[in-house]
Structures are given as structure tokens and as C-alpha cells.
Design a protein around this motif. Structure first.
Motif, PDB file in Angstrom:
ATOM      1  N   VAL A   1       2.374   6.004   0.496  1.00 22.66           N
ATOM      2  CA  VAL A   1       2.841   4.646   0.086  1.00 22.66           C
ATOM      3  C   VAL A   1       4.021   4.831  -0.817  1.00 22.66           C
ATOM      4  CG1 VAL A   1       0.930   4.444  -1.495  1.00 22.66           C
ATOM      5  CG2 VAL A   1       2.390   2.519  -0.615  1.00 22.66           C
TER       6      VAL A   1
ATOM      7  N   ASP B   1       4.958  -5.706   0.394  1.00 24.12           N
ATOM      8  CA  ASP B   1       5.375  -4.723   1.030  1.00 24.12           C
ATOM      9  C   ASP B   1       6.772  -4.926   1.532  1.00 24.12           C
ATOM     10  OD1 ASP B   1       5.438  -6.153   3.366  1.00 24.12           O
ATOM     11  OD2 ASP B   1       3.714  -5.433   4.344  1.00 24.12           O
TER      12      ASP B   1
ATOM     13  N   LEU C   1       5.980  -0.539  -1.165  1.00 19.35           N
ATOM     14  CA  LEU C   1       5.802  -1.323  -1.897  1.00 19.35           C
ATOM     15  C   LEU C   1       6.939  -1.878  -2.812  1.00 19.35           C
ATOM     16  CD1 LEU C   1       1.994  -0.614  -2.723  1.00 19.35           C
ATOM     17  CD2 LEU C   1       2.807  -2.370  -1.196  1.00 19.35           C
TER      18      LEU C   1
ATOM     19  N   ARG D   1       0.534  -6.967  -0.276  1.00 21.49           N
ATOM     20  CA  ARG D   1      -0.686  -5.931  -0.130  1.00 21.49           C
ATOM     21  C   ARG D   1      -1.151  -5.364  -1.407  1.00 21.49           C
ATOM     22  NH1 ARG D   1      -1.219  -7.202   5.273  1.00 21.49           N
ATOM     23  NH2 ARG D   1       0.427  -6.729   6.413  1.00 21.49           N
TER      24      ARG D   1
ATOM     25  N   THR E   1       4.350   2.523   4.602  1.00 21.07           N
ATOM     26  CA  THR E   1       4.321   1.216   3.768  1.00 21.07           C
ATOM     27  C   THR E   1       5.160   1.408   2.347  1.00 21.07           C
ATOM     28  OG1 THR E   1       2.320   0.567   4.845  1.00 21.07           O
ATOM     29  CG2 THR E   1       3.236  -0.619   2.610  1.00 21.07           C
TER      30      THR E   1
END
Lengths: 165, 165
Positions: free
Chosen positions: B66, B14, B90, B20, B88
Motif C-alpha cells: 500500500v 483510497d 491511500l 479504507r 491500493t
């Protein structure tokens, strides 16, 4: 089964995890202890997110806020605290503390780095800074719900699943 | 472009560098999974301003978000912070997940970025709706995303019809 957290003078029997607590000046301030139980194990214990705790966890610095007056989780200052945690992170372990399904009882926000992250719930009330000894605080960083501030069925935030009925 | 029916359970760092899993981030909720080129792209800058507006609604809607790019964590961290995003991000700098998804934008050989795309997914990562954002107007408006998330929430929430007495 709920997980409960309390600041206590001595660790009662039956605690699932516990650690010494020192205040911001390094003076002994009792213990933080956790239980896994259906009912409140000791007076003053508050529900918490078990993922913030680990009986094998290393020592950590922490902001510990335990309120002695009623503040709703829906209070804008509590919502703002959750937004700050989602935005900035920086903690190894985070859990809010619930007094009941709608009442914010405080929070434990712990870190192990050199720099202290800001107290996220300072707008609610200033937290106590302390050092939690080994045996309680989980390794991090926590997985916070991306990016939900609401609680799942009255549980402590950041628990991120509705309870199975 | 991608005819993905279900996203793979990607494991990526992340924006803080913590590994994650996509399934952990999506949790038990409807989710928006967005792939983007990078902070340098004016179309992404505009699209993110739209998503930052949407986050204020998603944070109380039990719907997650995300964003995925080829940027390394420090770049994603800075971009996220500058946007004021709380969800979040990534990071796929080695483009492993990009290859798995088949989402490399083949016309940009300088950056080898992700194709801009938005997937609306269920908790099992099955794709309920897909938008191809190569052309900016192919990207969903916030109203379209809310409509998609409403339909998914109605499908997933056993108490979607309010339990009134």
C-alpha cells in the motif's frame, strides 16, 4: 460453511438471497440465487465470495460468466482477468465462481454506474450481460487484495484470508 | 525519523475515494507500507518503477503493498493508472495521518509531503523493518524487500516448512 451461487429457472426454497435476472435485451432470464451451506444446494451451484452478495442489495448491471467446460484458475487468461480487476476496478461487487479447489467456474462482476466496465474475463469466454434485480448484489466498491491474484486455499477470489482449519 | 513500532490503523480514502482501513488492506499477510512525496518527485518516479516490477512477484507471494501520500484521490488514481500499479493507494490530503505518524518532510514547505519511507509490517501492523528514503539510497531494493518478506512469512506461516511426504 460456503456461499453458493446459481442461475436457476425458479428460486428454490432455502435460498439466502435471490434476485430476478434479465438478459441484455431486458428479457426475463430466470433468477440468480445464493445459499449458505456446507454442500452444493442445487445442481450447477458454484462457490462464491459472500462479500459480493447482500440480500438487501439494490439492482445492478452485471457480467455473468458460467463456464460449461473446465478452465483452471491458473490459466493465464484467468490470472489476467484478476489483474485487470485490480488495476481498473469499476465494479460494485466481484466474485469468481469455483467449481472445485482448482477449477474456475466463472465470475459475477456487477456495477451500478452509468458506464459498463469492460468484461474482465472476456479472454476466457465472453460473459452474458444482464440486469440483476434487487436482493442479491452487495454495495461497493469491493476491497480487493492489494494486489494479490492468488487464491487463499482454493477459495473463490477475492476472498483474502486462508480458511481457519 | 520515525521510531514507530506499530503503525496506527489509519482510515483514509483510497485512490477511488472509498474509505479504507489500513488493517483491512494488510489483511492477514506481511505487507509493505510505503509513504511517498508525490508524482512530481523524480526519486519517487524511479522508486515506483522498482515497485511496479515487484508487484508481479508480490501478487503470487501472499504479500501486500500500500502506498500513502498527501495527494487527493483523483491525483493518486491518475498516478497509479499511469504507473500500471495494481495495489491500493491511500490519500491523506488533509495531512491528518501524516501528523499522527510524524512523517511530514519538514524541509519541503511548498508541498508538505510525506517523508519517503518504507515499512515492512505484520498483520497486526507491528513494524518488522523500516527504511528511511529521504536519501534515495536509503530506500530498499526489491531484493531487500523480498528478504524481509521471506523472514516475516517464515514467522507467520505455520506451514512454512513444506508439508511433503
Amino acid at each position: 460453511m460456503s456461499t453458493w451461487l446459481a442461475a436457476v429457472a425458479e428460486v428454490p426454497g432455502g435460498a439466502w438471497a435471490s434476485a430476478t435476472l434479465h438478459d441484455g435485451h431486458g428479457r426475463p432470464a430466470g433468477f440468480l440465487a445464493a445459499w449458505q451451506a456446507e454442500r452444493r444446494p442445487v445442481a450447477g451451484a458454484l462457490r462464491c465470495d459472500p462479500r459480493a452478495l447482500d440480500p438487501g442489495g439494490e439492482a445492478a448491471e452485471a457480467w455473468l460468466l458460467v463456464l460449461d467446460h473446465r478452465v483452471l484458475f491458473d490459466d493465464p487468461a484467468v490470472q489476467r482477468g484478476r489483474q485487470l480487476l485490480l488495476a481498473h476496478g469499476g465494479f460494485d461487487a466481484v466474485t469468481t465462481l469455483t467449481r472445485d479447489a482448482s477449477t474456475f467456474g466463472g465470475a459475477l462482476c456487477a456495477w451500478r454506474g452509468r458506464w459498463a466496465p469492460a468484461d474482465p474475463f472476456a479472454a476466457v469466454a465472453p460473459a452474458r450481460r444482464g440486469r440483476v434485480g434487487p436482493g442479491l448484489v452487495a454495495a461497493g466498491p469491493p476491497l480487493l487484495p492489494s494486489a494479490i491474484v492468488e487464491r487463499y486455499g482454493g477459495q473463490p477470489w477475492p476472498l483474502d484470508r486462508f480458511p481457519v482449519s | 525519523m520515525s521510531g514507530l513500532e506499530r503503525l496506527p490503523d489509519l482510515e483514509l480514502a483510497d485512490h477511488t475515494g472509498e474509505p479504507r482501513r489500513l488493517s483491512e488492506i494488510v489483511g492477514g499477510d506481511p505487507a509493505i507500507v510505503q509513504t511517498y512525496r508525490g508524482p512530481w518527485c523524480p526519486k519517487e518516479q524511479r522508486h515506483f518503477r522498482r515497485l511496479v516490477e515487484l508487484q508481479d512477484e508480490l501478487e503470487v507471494a501472499y504479500c501486500r503493498m500500500v502506498s500513502i501520500s498527501v495527494d487527493p484521490p483523483p491525483v493518486a488514481y491518475a498516478f497509479r493508472a499511469g504507473l500500471g500499479a495494481r495495489w491500493t493507494f491511500l490519500c491523506d490530503p488533509d495531512r491528518r495521518a501524516q501528523a499522527e505518524l510524524g512523517l511530514r518532510e519538514s524541509t519541503d514547505t511548498e508541498h508538505d509531503p510525506y517523508v519517503p519511507a518504507v515499512f515492512v509490517v505484520r498483520p497486526d501492523l507491528s513494524v518488522a523493518r523500516h527504511y528511511d528514503g529521504y536519501w534515495f539510497v536509503g530506500r530498499p531494493t526489491n531484493d531487500e524487500l523480498i528478504a524481509d518478506l521471506r523472514a516475516l512469512s517464515a514467522e507467520l506461516r505455520p506451514d512454512w516448512d513444506a508439508p511433503a511426504a
